[in-house]
Design a protein around this motif. Sequence first.
Motif, PDB file in Angstrom:
ATOM      1  N   THR A 189      40.540  34.467  36.551  1.00  0.00           N
ATOM      2  CA  THR A 189      39.129  34.323  36.183  1.00  0.00           C
ATOM      3  C   THR A 189      38.661  35.624  35.555  1.00  0.00           C
ATOM      4  O   THR A 189      38.895  36.707  36.112  1.00  0.00           O
ATOM      5  N   ILE A 190      38.032  35.539  34.402  1.00  0.00           N
ATOM      6  CA  ILE A 190      37.495  36.726  33.732  1.00  0.00           C
ATOM      7  C   ILE A 190      35.976  36.683  33.826  1.00  0.00           C
ATOM      8  O   ILE A 190      35.344  35.758  33.323  1.00  0.00           O
ATOM      9  N   GLN A 191      35.414  37.677  34.481  1.00  0.00           N
ATOM     10  CA  GLN A 191      33.965  37.768  34.639  1.00  0.00           C
ATOM     11  C   GLN A 191      33.440  38.846  33.681  1.00  0.00           C
ATOM     12  O   GLN A 191      33.578  40.044  33.947  1.00  0.00           O
ATOM     13  N   GLU A 192      32.878  38.414  32.561  1.00  0.00           N
ATOM     14  CA  GLU A 192      32.314  39.355  31.599  1.00  0.00           C
ATOM     15  C   GLU A 192      30.913  39.780  32.029  1.00  0.00           C
ATOM     16  O   GLU A 192      30.259  39.110  32.818  1.00  0.00           O
ATOM     17  N   HIS A 193      30.466  40.920  31.495  1.00  0.00           N
ATOM     18  CA  HIS A 193      29.143  41.478  31.795  1.00  0.00           C
ATOM     19  C   HIS A 193      28.963  41.626  33.307  1.00  0.00           C
ATOM     20  O   HIS A 193      27.923  41.294  33.865  1.00  0.00           O
ATOM     21  N   CYS A 194      30.020  42.113  33.925  1.00  0.00           N
ATOM     22  CA  CYS A 194      30.066  42.286  35.377  1.00  0.00           C
ATOM     23  C   CYS A 194      30.495  43.722  35.656  1.00  0.00           C
ATOM     24  O   CYS A 194      31.666  44.068  35.491  1.00  0.00           O
ATOM     25  N   SER A 195      29.562  44.573  36.054  1.00  0.00           N
ATOM     26  CA  SER A 195      29.837  45.988  36.298  1.00  0.00           C
ATOM     27  C   SER A 195      30.219  46.214  37.755  1.00  0.00           C
ATOM     28  O   SER A 195      29.586  45.661  38.662  1.00  0.00           O
TER      29      SER A 195
END
Length: 435
Positions: A109-115
């Motif tokens: 799973t790729i969670q973008e805009h996740c710091s």
Amino acid sequence: MAATDRVAVIGAGPIGLYAAFRLVKAGHRVVIWEKGSIGANVEQWGHVTLFSAMALNLPDDCRKALETGLEGAPPRCVPSEDAFLTGHEFRRDVLLPLASYLEATGRCTIQEHCSVVGLARGHLLKKEGIGAVGDSRRETLPFRALLRRNDDEAWEEAMAVVDCSGTYAPETAQRSGSGGLSAPGEAKAEALGLVSRVIPSPGSFKGKRVAVLGGGFSAITTIRKLADENVETVWLVRKAKSEAPYQRVEGDPLPQRDALAAYGNGLASLGTSGSLECVRGARIQRIDVVRNALKLTLTDSTIVEVDHLVSLTGYRPNADLYRELHVHQCYASDGPMKLAATLLAAAAGGGGGDCLKQAAPGAATLRNPEPRFYILGMKSYGRNSSFLMRVGYEQCSLLVDELAGCATLDPFKAPPGAPDPPCDDAAAGVGVAVA
């Protein structure tokens, strides 16, 4: 919180995506936490051509998977091994297809805009669970990550964490003043947009006078592009006139790199060439903003007046992510100590000047005092600039072997609002006051 049979990878750049690829192929479940979008850092230098060919920038197993279209992903046409891609092409033709492939497997799973704000080990404080004194609690607890998505924050857990977040960013760039500190006035100039710290995009400085500070390949790449655009440029080089800015490698197997080095040394020897002026032995003493332009005062009292400063003095790792973990950092490079020691030894033996001759890192060089926490890719080299993607890919292969015997951990089960356990000193009756 999610189950803790998975590995978390920080960063969806070339090394982060390949680490996930190898982990998925080995049977792990993987989550990638990416603070921007996939390959966002690569897109920052999208107009720049890599000086290494695709044969060094895409491992064979990954190429085969993309071209064959395994795991339900469609087959992809991948650039040939002898192609030299721009950053934009590399992201479009390699990184984005690889990300799609990973998600198609159903195990990533790729969670973008996740710091990632920070990492911790279960409920332990940093001074607890110290393996060196026989306390093995960190071995049995999952990692907890505090994640931020827009205005929302949440905890997630993982069995292992692999930091592939890199170093190339304005906020991790080294400062412009003498000794690595900010020059007086630098912060103000940067806040006004008059100082930048990454390779500029084409056309950024049309009609302006620009200073470029630095003696690395980012600096000379910028100089050459500004020269092509006839931008009036002052190149500030720290090395004295008696030294060539670039060390050339005899029979360099990377001809584009050698061409850049030769170009830089030639310009530096001329001093002035067309729209370029080269100032040797340059160290910035002070930066003043005068009528929305810059007055740079050098340590020898030379004054350089420009509209903008492009400061390309190198990058350093951001250790904030793992401030609460047990990570042994090198005092010189800020990289993980075991790998840093290997690189220093290679440099002392004459192999440190050429990134193609770096000693292949053994599995032991990846380990930190924090169990199952790894720093891979450019960030693992700290302030050392002699990193190639190929080295990062080799690290990913070693990582899979390291995690081969790791079992699922029990999730941290402390109830919401439960207090942290007493610190070890207080529990031992040492008399430490706890607020």
